[in-house]
Design a protein around this motif. Structure first.
Motif, PDB file in Angstrom:
ATOM      1  N   GLU A  43      41.037  42.613  38.588  1.00 21.73           N
ATOM      2  CA  GLU A  43      40.504  43.569  38.366  1.00 21.73           C
ATOM      3  C   GLU A  43      40.279  42.733  36.953  1.00 21.73           C
ATOM      4  O   GLU A  43      40.179  43.877  36.208  1.00 21.73           O
ATOM      5  CB  GLU A  43      41.356  45.059  38.473  1.00 21.73           C
ATOM      6  N   PRO A  44      39.024  41.779  36.436  1.00 24.09           N
ATOM      7  CA  PRO A  44      38.894  41.504  35.081  1.00 24.09           C
ATOM      8  C   PRO A  44      38.462  42.344  34.044  1.00 24.09           C
ATOM      9  O   PRO A  44      37.983  42.534  33.585  1.00 24.09           O
ATOM     10  CB  PRO A  44      38.811  40.242  35.241  1.00 24.09           C
ATOM     11  N   LEU A  45      37.502  43.115  34.738  1.00 27.06           N
ATOM     12  CA  LEU A  45      36.002  43.286  34.255  1.00 27.06           C
ATOM     13  C   LEU A  45      36.117  44.998  34.120  1.00 27.06           C
ATOM     14  O   LEU A  45      35.654  45.764  33.171  1.00 27.06           O
ATOM     15  CB  LEU A  45      34.782  44.154  35.342  1.00 27.06           C
ATOM     16  N   HIS A  46      37.137  45.214  34.964  1.00 25.50           N
ATOM     17  CA  HIS A  46      38.032  47.130  34.472  1.00 25.50           C
ATOM     18  C   HIS A  46      38.193  47.735  32.962  1.00 25.50           C
ATOM     19  O   HIS A  46      38.427  48.409  32.507  1.00 25.50           O
ATOM     20  CB  HIS A  46      38.998  47.244  35.290  1.00 25.50           C
ATOM     21  N   LYS A  47      39.070  46.450  32.593  1.00 25.95           N
ATOM     22  CA  LYS A  47      39.650  46.791  31.377  1.00 25.95           C
ATOM     23  C   LYS A  47      37.870  46.648  30.321  1.00 25.95           C
ATOM     24  O   LYS A  47      38.791  47.474  28.824  1.00 25.95           O
ATOM     25  CB  LYS A  47      40.031  45.181  30.437  1.00 25.95           C
ATOM     26  N   PHE A  48      37.269  46.512  30.465  1.00 27.73           N
ATOM     27  CA  PHE A  48      36.064  46.738  29.479  1.00 27.73           C
ATOM     28  C   PHE A  48      35.379  47.938  29.541  1.00 27.73           C
ATOM     29  O   PHE A  48      35.002  48.614  28.651  1.00 27.73           O
ATOM     30  CB  PHE A  48      34.834  46.040  30.027  1.00 27.73           C
ATOM     31  N   TYR A  49      36.332  48.884  30.631  1.00 25.70           N
ATOM     32  CA  TYR A  49      35.811  50.141  31.100  1.00 25.70           C
ATOM     33  C   TYR A  49      36.983  51.068  30.804  1.00 25.70           C
ATOM     34  O   TYR A  49      36.201  51.976  30.894  1.00 25.70           O
ATOM     35  CB  TYR A  49      34.929  50.340  32.219  1.00 25.70           C
ATOM     36  N   GLY A  50      37.749  51.006  30.395  1.00 24.76           N
ATOM     37  CA  GLY A  50      39.375  51.484  30.086  1.00 24.76           C
ATOM     38  C   GLY A  50      39.624  52.123  31.500  1.00 24.76           C
ATOM     39  O   GLY A  50      40.648  52.989  31.216  1.00 24.76           O
ATOM     40  N   ARG A  51      39.581  51.570  32.704  1.00 24.51           N
ATOM     41  CA  ARG A  51      40.442  51.666  33.824  1.00 24.51           C
ATOM     42  C   ARG A  51      41.776  51.612  34.052  1.00 24.51           C
ATOM     43  O   ARG A  51      41.563  49.753  33.824  1.00 24.51           O
ATOM     44  CB  ARG A  51      39.391  51.494  34.669  1.00 24.51           C
ATOM     45  N   VAL A  52      42.790  51.400  34.504  1.00 23.82           N
ATOM     46  CA  VAL A  52      44.084  50.691  34.452  1.00 23.82           C
ATOM     47  C   VAL A  52      44.351  51.184  36.049  1.00 23.82           C
ATOM     48  O   VAL A  52      44.457  52.258  36.241  1.00 23.82           O
ATOM     49  CB  VAL A  52      44.588  50.941  33.550  1.00 23.82           C
ATOM     50  N   TYR A  53      44.935  49.747  36.670  1.00 22.53           N
ATOM     51  CA  TYR A  53      45.108  50.029  38.254  1.00 22.53           C
ATOM     52  C   TYR A  53      46.726  50.558  38.170  1.00 22.53           C
ATOM     53  O   TYR A  53      47.416  49.265  37.381  1.00 22.53           O
ATOM     54  CB  TYR A  53      44.042  49.444  39.259  1.00 22.53           C
ATOM     55  N   ASN A  54      47.092  50.791  38.864  1.00 22.50           N
ATOM     56  CA  ASN A  54      48.520  49.743  39.058  1.00 22.50           C
ATOM     57  C   ASN A  54      49.049  49.894  40.329  1.00 22.50           C
ATOM     58  O   ASN A  54      49.160  50.847  41.143  1.00 22.50           O
ATOM     59  CB  ASN A  54      49.396  51.048  38.519  1.00 22.50           C
ATOM     60  N   ASP A  55      48.083  48.819  41.503  1.00 23.92           N
ATOM     61  CA  ASP A  55      48.713  48.900  42.149  1.00 23.92           C
ATOM     62  C   ASP A  55      49.373  48.084  43.152  1.00 23.92           C
ATOM     63  O   ASP A  55      50.381  47.055  42.697  1.00 23.92           O
ATOM     64  CB  ASP A  55      47.211  47.573  42.451  1.00 23.92           C
ATOM     65  N   PRO A  56      49.745  48.358  44.633  1.00 22.46           N
ATOM     66  CA  PRO A  56      50.972  47.955  44.745  1.00 22.46           C
ATOM     67  C   PRO A  56      50.977  46.531  45.100  1.00 22.46           C
ATOM     68  O   PRO A  56      49.195  45.735  45.700  1.00 22.46           O
ATOM     69  CB  PRO A  56      51.346  48.739  46.549  1.00 22.46           C
ATOM     70  N   MET A  57      52.070  45.191  44.818  1.00 20.50           N
ATOM     71  CA  MET A  57      51.202  44.106  44.886  1.00 20.50           C
ATOM     72  C   MET A  57      52.692  43.265  46.229  1.00 20.50           C
ATOM     73  O   MET A  57      53.608  43.733  45.973  1.00 20.50           O
ATOM     74  CB  MET A  57      51.263  43.329  44.120  1.00 20.50           C
ATOM     75  N   VAL A  58      51.903  42.472  46.513  1.00 24.09           N
ATOM     76  CA  VAL A  58      53.602  41.073  47.745  1.00 24.09           C
ATOM     77  C   VAL A  58      52.940  39.687  47.513  1.00 24.09           C
ATOM     78  O   VAL A  58      52.145  39.623  47.115  1.00 24.09           O
ATOM     79  CB  VAL A  58      52.914  41.725  49.347  1.00 24.09           C
ATOM     80  N   PHE A  59      54.031  39.494  47.222  1.00 24.06           N
ATOM     81  CA  PHE A  59      53.802  37.782  46.524  1.00 24.06           C
ATOM     82  C   PHE A  59      54.839  36.911  48.030  1.00 24.06           C
ATOM     83  O   PHE A  59      55.504  37.439  48.282  1.00 24.06           O
ATOM     84  CB  PHE A  59      55.191  37.765  45.842  1.00 24.06           C
ATOM     85  N   LYS A  60      54.545  36.467  48.130  1.00 17.80           N
ATOM     86  CA  LYS A  60      54.579  35.212  49.255  1.00 17.80           C
ATOM     87  C   LYS A  60      54.092  33.831  48.372  1.00 17.80           C
ATOM     88  O   LYS A  60      53.717  33.133  47.647  1.00 17.80           O
ATOM     89  CB  LYS A  60      53.291  34.882  50.223  1.00 17.80           C
ATOM     90  N   CYS A  61      55.490  33.225  48.705  1.00 17.19           N
ATOM     91  CA  CYS A  61      55.863  31.742  48.020  1.00 17.19           C
ATOM     92  C   CYS A  61      56.455  31.134  49.040  1.00 17.19           C
ATOM     93  O   CYS A  61      57.514  31.364  49.957  1.00 17.19           O
ATOM     94  CB  CYS A  61      57.107  31.942  47.119  1.00 17.19           C
ATOM     95  N   ASN A  62      55.734  29.044  48.469  1.00 14.68           N
ATOM     96  CA  ASN A  62      56.353  28.330  49.614  1.00 14.68           C
ATOM     97  C   ASN A  62      56.147  27.424  48.721  1.00 14.68           C
ATOM     98  O   ASN A  62      55.353  27.457  47.532  1.00 14.68           O
ATOM     99  CB  ASN A  62      55.720  28.178  50.587  1.00 14.68           C
ATOM    100  N   LYS A  63      57.101  26.283  49.464  1.00 13.32           N
ATOM    101  CA  LYS A  63      57.299  24.766  48.320  1.00 13.32           C
ATOM    102  C   LYS A  63      55.483  24.862  48.957  1.00 13.32           C
ATOM    103  O   LYS A  63      54.628  24.671  50.060  1.00 13.32           O
ATOM    104  CB  LYS A  63      57.974  24.177  49.299  1.00 13.32           C
ATOM    105  N   GLU A  64      54.233  23.847  48.028  1.00  6.28           N
ATOM    106  CA  GLU A  64      53.306  23.052  48.027  1.00  6.28           C
ATOM    107  C   GLU A  64      53.858  22.235  49.327  1.00  6.28           C
ATOM    108  O   GLU A  64      54.607  21.237  50.016  1.00  6.28           O
ATOM    109  CB  GLU A  64      52.879  21.980  47.077  1.00  6.28           C
ATOM    110  N   ARG A  65      52.853  22.282  50.579  1.00  5.58           N
ATOM    111  CA  ARG A  65      52.770  21.655  52.086  1.00  5.58           C
ATOM    112  C   ARG A  65      53.718  21.422  52.390  1.00  5.58           C
ATOM    113  O   ARG A  65      54.206  20.654  53.527  1.00  5.58           O
ATOM    114  CB  ARG A  65      52.027  20.007  51.995  1.00  5.58           C
ATOM    115  N   PHE A  66      54.918  22.727  53.091  1.00  7.69           N
ATOM    116  CA  PHE A  66      55.834  22.755  53.419  1.00  7.69           C
ATOM    117  C   PHE A  66      55.624  24.667  53.631  1.00  7.69           C
ATOM    118  O   PHE A  66      54.843  25.893  52.883  1.00  7.69           O
ATOM    119  CB  PHE A  66      57.244  22.602  52.841  1.00  7.69           C
ATOM    120  N   PRO A  67      56.054  25.571  54.452  1.00  6.15           N
ATOM    121  CA  PRO A  67      56.087  26.832  55.252  1.00  6.15           C
ATOM    122  C   PRO A  67      57.169  27.811  54.381  1.00  6.15           C
ATOM    123  O   PRO A  67      56.496  28.380  54.518  1.00  6.15           O
ATOM    124  CB  PRO A  67      56.429  26.284  56.638  1.00  6.15           C
ATOM    125  N   ASP A  68      58.331  26.827  53.915  1.00  8.01           N
ATOM    126  CA  ASP A  68      58.691  27.935  53.438  1.00  8.01           C
ATOM    127  C   ASP A  68      59.357  27.306  51.679  1.00  8.01           C
ATOM    128  O   ASP A  68      58.944  26.059  51.321  1.00  8.01           O
ATOM    129  CB  ASP A  68      60.459  28.203  53.667  1.00  8.01           C
TER     130      ASP A  68
END
Length: 371
Positions: A43-68
């Motif tokens: 949300e890069p534009l919302h900081k100009f309007y004073g709105r702040v979110y606290n969204d749930p986020m999920v991270f997925k990590c893997n080695k480049e060109r590998f599945p794990d």
């Protein structure tokens, strides 16, 4: 700032360079994925309007060109509202460049952000021949990986070891060691193993872990007299009986060299095959497995046939026990039902008028009452 400049600012925020990290082999590597950093990317534009979110986020990590991930690297995130951690201890054979792709998924808007983490594993910088592993029972892996918590544990071990030249070698969850998953209730934790190393020898207190008296006390389950550990935070207290020392300063004796023989097997005599087994009478087994079950089935069939056929009451005997008035009511209901079916199925002009159903019943009741 006009709308055009805001859009341009948002576009530049989405373009990020690779994140370089360097770590030596044999020491713990920890990289924390902060949710608040990626929140501003979504949300890069919302900081100009004073709105702040606290969204749930999920991270997925893997080695480049590998599945794990690489074999030495692990990822953990307990909840979408908590930060994620990449952690592990690279070995000397894992030296080189490891490019990790990190995908961040916003569970509110389902936007996706991607960045790359470049980990350069170099040679070992410090020699740590003295290593000790401690078990912290009231901790979980996500709560130990932050740098401030590691510093608290390091200070406690520093007082126990008697030296400040300590480095974390590894941090492992007890679940990865075969531990049981704790109940989802307050006061239940999975437990964490922390391993630290130093170039300084073990203290006299730590050497008690290798004594036979300490082993006997731990096996008996009684009070441990040699526990000299201290903890400023109660949840960082170590379990003394589940701690171990690793002295790598002593050279490991080489394996014995195998003796080379002549290559010819020794003479073991002529082969004498075993004799044929003796004859066996299978008739008792046949009686037990076939005859006895059939006899039991036949007896049960005879008992069932006697109950079903010989113990029946019969219509005549049943009618003899039934009062006449009840039998008359029964037959009257059957006749009336048959008459109603006949009237419903035929033409009303050709069907006889219904009989007085209640008059015979009243007459019969009156006659029985007079008698």
């Amino acid at each position: 700032m006009n709308n055009t400049s805001k859009i341009c600012a948002a576009g530049f925020l989405l373009v990020r360079a690779d994140i370089p990290k360097k770590t030596p082999a044999g020491q713990l590597f920890v990289y924390e994925l902060h949710r608040d950093v990626f929140q501003s990317e979504f949300e890069p534009l919302h900081k100009f309007y004073g709105r702040v979110y606290n969204d749930p986020m999920v991270f997925k990590c893997n080695k480049e060109r590998f599945p794990d991930l690489p074999r030495w690297l692990r990822f953990t995130q307990r909840d979408p509202y908590e930060n994620g951690f990449l952690y592990g201890t690279p070995l000397p054979q894992d030296q080189g460049i490891n490019t990790i792709e990190i995908f961040v998924i916003n569970k509110r808007s389902y936007d996706t952000f991607k960045e790359r983490l470049v980990i350069n594993v170099g040679p070992a910088e410090k020699q740590m021949p003295y290593q000790a592993e401690f078990f912290i029972e009231r901790r979980e892996i996500e709560k130990v990986l932050p740098a401030d918590v590691q510093e608290e544990i390091r200070l406690d071990i520093q007082n126990l070891w008697g030296t400040g030249r300590l480095e974390f070698v590894n941090i492992t969850s007890a679940l990865d060691r075969g531990g049981r998953v704790p109940l989802p209730l307050p006061g239940y934790f999975e437990g964490v193993y922390v391993k630290l190393g130093s170039d300084r020898p073990f203290s006299k207190c730590m050497l008690r872990l290798e004594t036979a008296e300490h082993q006997r006390e731990c096996e008996s389950g009684g009070k441990i007299s040699g526990d000299c550990s201290t903890c400023t935070n109660p949840i960082n207290c170590i379990t003394w009986c589940r701690s171990a020392l690793f002295d790598l300063s002593k050279p490991t004796p080489p394996a014995p060299i195998p003796t080379v023989g002549s290559g010819v097997l020794a003479w073991g005599g002529e082969f004498s095959p075993p004799e044929s087994p003796p004859d066996r009478d299978f008739f008792p087994d046949y009686i037990v497995t076939i005859i006895v079950p059939l006899a039991l089935v036949l007896i049960l069939c005879l008992i069932l046939a006697y109950i079903m056929c010989c113990r029946r009451e019969g219509v005549v005997k049943r009618n003899a026990k039934t009062p006449d008035l009840q039998l008359y009511h029964h037959h009257t209901i059957q006749d009336n039902a048959s008459e109603l079916r006949r009237m419903a199925g035929g033409d009303r002009r050709t069907v006889d008028r219904p009989r007085q159903c209640l008059q015979p019943l009243l007459m019969a009741e009156q006659a029985m009452a007079e008698s």
